[in-house]
Motif scaffolding. Structure first.
Motif, PDB file in Angstrom:
ATOM      1  N   ASN A   1       6.693  17.364 -41.107  1.00 14.00           N
ATOM      2  CA  ASN A   1       6.215  18.745 -41.293  1.00 14.00           C
ATOM      3  C   ASN A   1       7.235  19.805 -40.871  1.00 14.00           C
ATOM      4  OD1 ASN A   1       6.140  18.703 -38.506  1.00 14.00           O
ATOM      5  ND2 ASN A   1       3.936  18.871 -38.332  1.00 14.00           N
TER       6      ASN A   1
ATOM      7  N   TYR B   1      -1.793  27.351 -37.443  1.00 15.41           N
ATOM      8  CA  TYR B   1      -1.354  26.078 -38.021  1.00 15.41           C
ATOM      9  C   TYR B   1      -2.119  24.915 -37.383  1.00 15.41           C
ATOM     10  CZ  TYR B   1       1.696  22.247 -39.461  1.00 15.41           C
ATOM     11  OH  TYR B   1       2.172  21.074 -39.989  1.00 15.41           O
TER      12      TYR B   1
ATOM     13  N   LYS C   1       1.088  32.199 -35.431  1.00 19.88           N
ATOM     14  CA  LYS C   1       1.244  31.265 -36.556  1.00 19.88           C
ATOM     15  C   LYS C   1       1.018  29.822 -36.102  1.00 19.88           C
ATOM     16  CE  LYS C   1       4.771  33.781 -39.192  1.00 19.88           C
ATOM     17  NZ  LYS C   1       6.181  33.699 -39.629  1.00 19.88           N
TER      18      LYS C   1
ATOM     19  N   THR D   1      11.332  27.109 -42.354  1.00 17.68           N
ATOM     20  CA  THR D   1      11.298  28.162 -43.382  1.00 17.68           C
ATOM     21  C   THR D   1      10.443  29.362 -42.994  1.00 17.68           C
ATOM     22  OG1 THR D   1       9.514  26.984 -44.526  1.00 17.68           O
ATOM     23  CG2 THR D   1      11.750  26.592 -45.304  1.00 17.68           C
ATOM     24  N   ASN D   2       9.576  29.216 -41.989  1.00 16.64           N
ATOM     25  CA  ASN D   2       8.651  30.300 -41.649  1.00 16.64           C
ATOM     26  C   ASN D   2       8.909  30.987 -40.309  1.00 16.64           C
ATOM     27  OD1 ASN D   2       6.316  30.531 -43.765  1.00 16.64           O
ATOM     28  ND2 ASN D   2       6.695  28.338 -43.524  1.00 16.64           N
TER      29      ASN D   2
ATOM     30  N   LYS E   1       9.694  21.211 -42.399  1.00 14.39           N
ATOM     31  CA  LYS E   1      10.057  22.234 -43.385  1.00 14.39           C
ATOM     32  C   LYS E   1       9.272  23.528 -43.174  1.00 14.39           C
ATOM     33  CE  LYS E   1      10.540  23.058 -48.346  1.00 14.39           C
ATOM     34  NZ  LYS E   1      10.360  22.503 -49.705  1.00 14.39           N
ATOM     35  N   PHE E   2       7.982  23.409 -42.868  1.00 12.66           N
ATOM     36  CA  PHE E   2       7.135  24.587 -42.676  1.00 12.66           C
ATOM     37  C   PHE E   2       7.691  25.493 -41.580  1.00 12.66           C
ATOM     38  CE2 PHE E   2       3.845  26.620 -40.110  1.00 12.66           C
ATOM     39  CZ  PHE E   2       3.219  27.421 -41.057  1.00 12.66           C
TER      40      PHE E   2
END
Length: 415
Positions: A44, A365, A361, A50-51, A46-47
């Motif tokens: 996980n 999440y 966030k 990129t954020n 990548k989330f």
């Protein structure tokens, strides 16, 4: 309250290491003021990359430059295992991806030397912290219930995580061989050897189960993290004394076995340090890094004529007082010395230059993944893991206080 410097720590193998890495996260939070250290996985990641901006990412060495990231982010490498074989470096470290790394934390001086000489990494950018993951072994308590025989599997060529097609498995290895030829590198593994040795290993496992089927010996089989444990479940129905280990934490399994049939593997080190005798399961890869150590320290058995009774098994002792192991412990395990001081100092310094940010966030999440997990359990009536979500609520992941106390001393020897 919700404004902190955010540091992401990548956990190597999900469930197996979650407790250790969660404890490491807590340790770093304690040492770095106003920091929130959040555990992520290679699935996980990548989330988060990129954020999030203005964050620190402490990642495993594999494929550091995986995703596009904001230039405000800082990157560190935390090695998951040390290295003894130069041929293995190209499988883990990639020269082009080490340019923008603030610091690399490694297990031993041999790895540091090779990164400096072969990969031209600055000495100042590599710090030896020791085999921190293995410290967990020093706090284990053996289960003194019935005598249990463990079987450690590594049949990744026959059983793959998420049931990856075996045709794709072979395809991927052929592509890797082609790539390595272009780069002028020797391939460390071949798919032919992997499959051939896996078959031999499985044959020997079946011979073990048949021999001990009526001897009232408990057998606990632990699949490799890259295998699908469901491929082994049928054995519980075939043999009444067999259990397939489903525990998230590998060290929970170690606490419950007294002797282990195993191929050559890095996990042999965990077993040796835990004073657990090894029996060679065979099916070993010729280029396996730990093969010589495994051959010297494991008990040998003729699987075509097994004669080890429960009394014989109980007489076998772990062979850890060995010259080869002493050399190995010094080179590979940094003589079991741990030193987090450089890691803490570097993270303190770099995080002080980052702005604090609201970590709402992360809260959202967590809530989203826990909600999905709960719905899946209700709908499927079984526990389903979503992207290695390290949930305190449903997966029972937590820090270990004894391990945290060890880490808090910063510099120590654990064996």
């Amino acid at each position: 309250m919700f404004y902190k410097k955010i540091i992401f720590l990548e956990c190597d193998l999900g469930g197996r290491d979650a407790k250790i890495y969660l404890t490491l996260s807590k340790f770093l939070e304690n040492k770095i003021s106003h920091a929130k250290v959040y555990l992520i996985s290679r699935i996980n990641i990548k989330f988060f990359i990129t954020n999030f901006k203005n964050s620190i990412f402490i990642l495993t060495p594999q494929k550091i430059n995986r995703y596009k990231t904001h230039k405000s982010n800082l990157f560190y490498i935390l090695e998951t295992e040390g290295f003894l074989n130069k041929e293995l470096y190209h499988l883990t470290y990639q020269r082009k991806n080490l340019q923008n790394i603030k610091k690399i934390f490694v297990w031993n001086n041999l790895t540091k030397k090779n990164l400096v000489t072969e990969y031209k990494v600055s000495k100042e950018n590599v710090s030896v912290i020791g085999p921190f993951r293995l410290v967990y072994l020093s706090i284990l308590k053996k289960n003194i219930n019935k005598f249990t025989v463990g079987v450690l599997c590594r049949n990744v060529g026959l059983s793959n995580f998420k049931n990856i097609s075996k045709i794709k498995f072979i395809y991927d290895y052929i592509q890797l061989e082609k790539k390595n030829k272009v780069l002028g590198l020797k391939e460390h593994w071949s798919f032919q050897e992997i499959i051939e040795n896996n078959i031999k290993s499985v044959e020997n496992i079946i011979k073990i189960l048949d021999y001990y089927n009526d001897k009232k010996i408990n057998i606990n089989i632990r699949p490799h993290p890259n295998e699908n444990f469901k491929d082994y479940i049928f054995l519980e129905n075939k043999y009444t004394n067999v259990k397939i280990d489903r525990s998230e934490n590998f060290y929970d399994w170690i606490e419950n076995v007294d002797i282990v049939f195993t191929p050559s593997s890095s996990t042999n080190i965990d077993l040796i340090l835990s004073n657990i005798p090894l029996i060679d399961l065979k099916g070993n890869y010729k280029k396996e890094t730990f093969l010589n150590l495994h051959k010297q320290l494991s008990h040998k058995v003729d699987f075509n004529n097994i004669k080890l009774t429960i009394k014989d098994l109980k007489k076998i002792r772990a062979s850890k007082n060995n010259k080869l192991f002493d050399q190995f412990k010094k080179k590979y395990l940094n003589n079991c010395n741990i030193d987090f001081s450089h890691m803490v100092e570097s993270l303190k310094k770099e995080s002080s230059n980052l702005p604090s940010q609201h970590y709402w966030k992360l809260i959202i999440y967590d809530f989203y993944n826990n909600f999905r997990y709960l719905l899946a359990c209700l709908y499927k009536r079984e526990k389903i893991d979503f992207n290695y979500n390290f949930s305190y609520v449903f997966k029972k992941y937590s820090i270990n206080q004894k391990l945290l106390n060890k880490f808090n001393t910063v510099k120590f020897k654990f064996y």
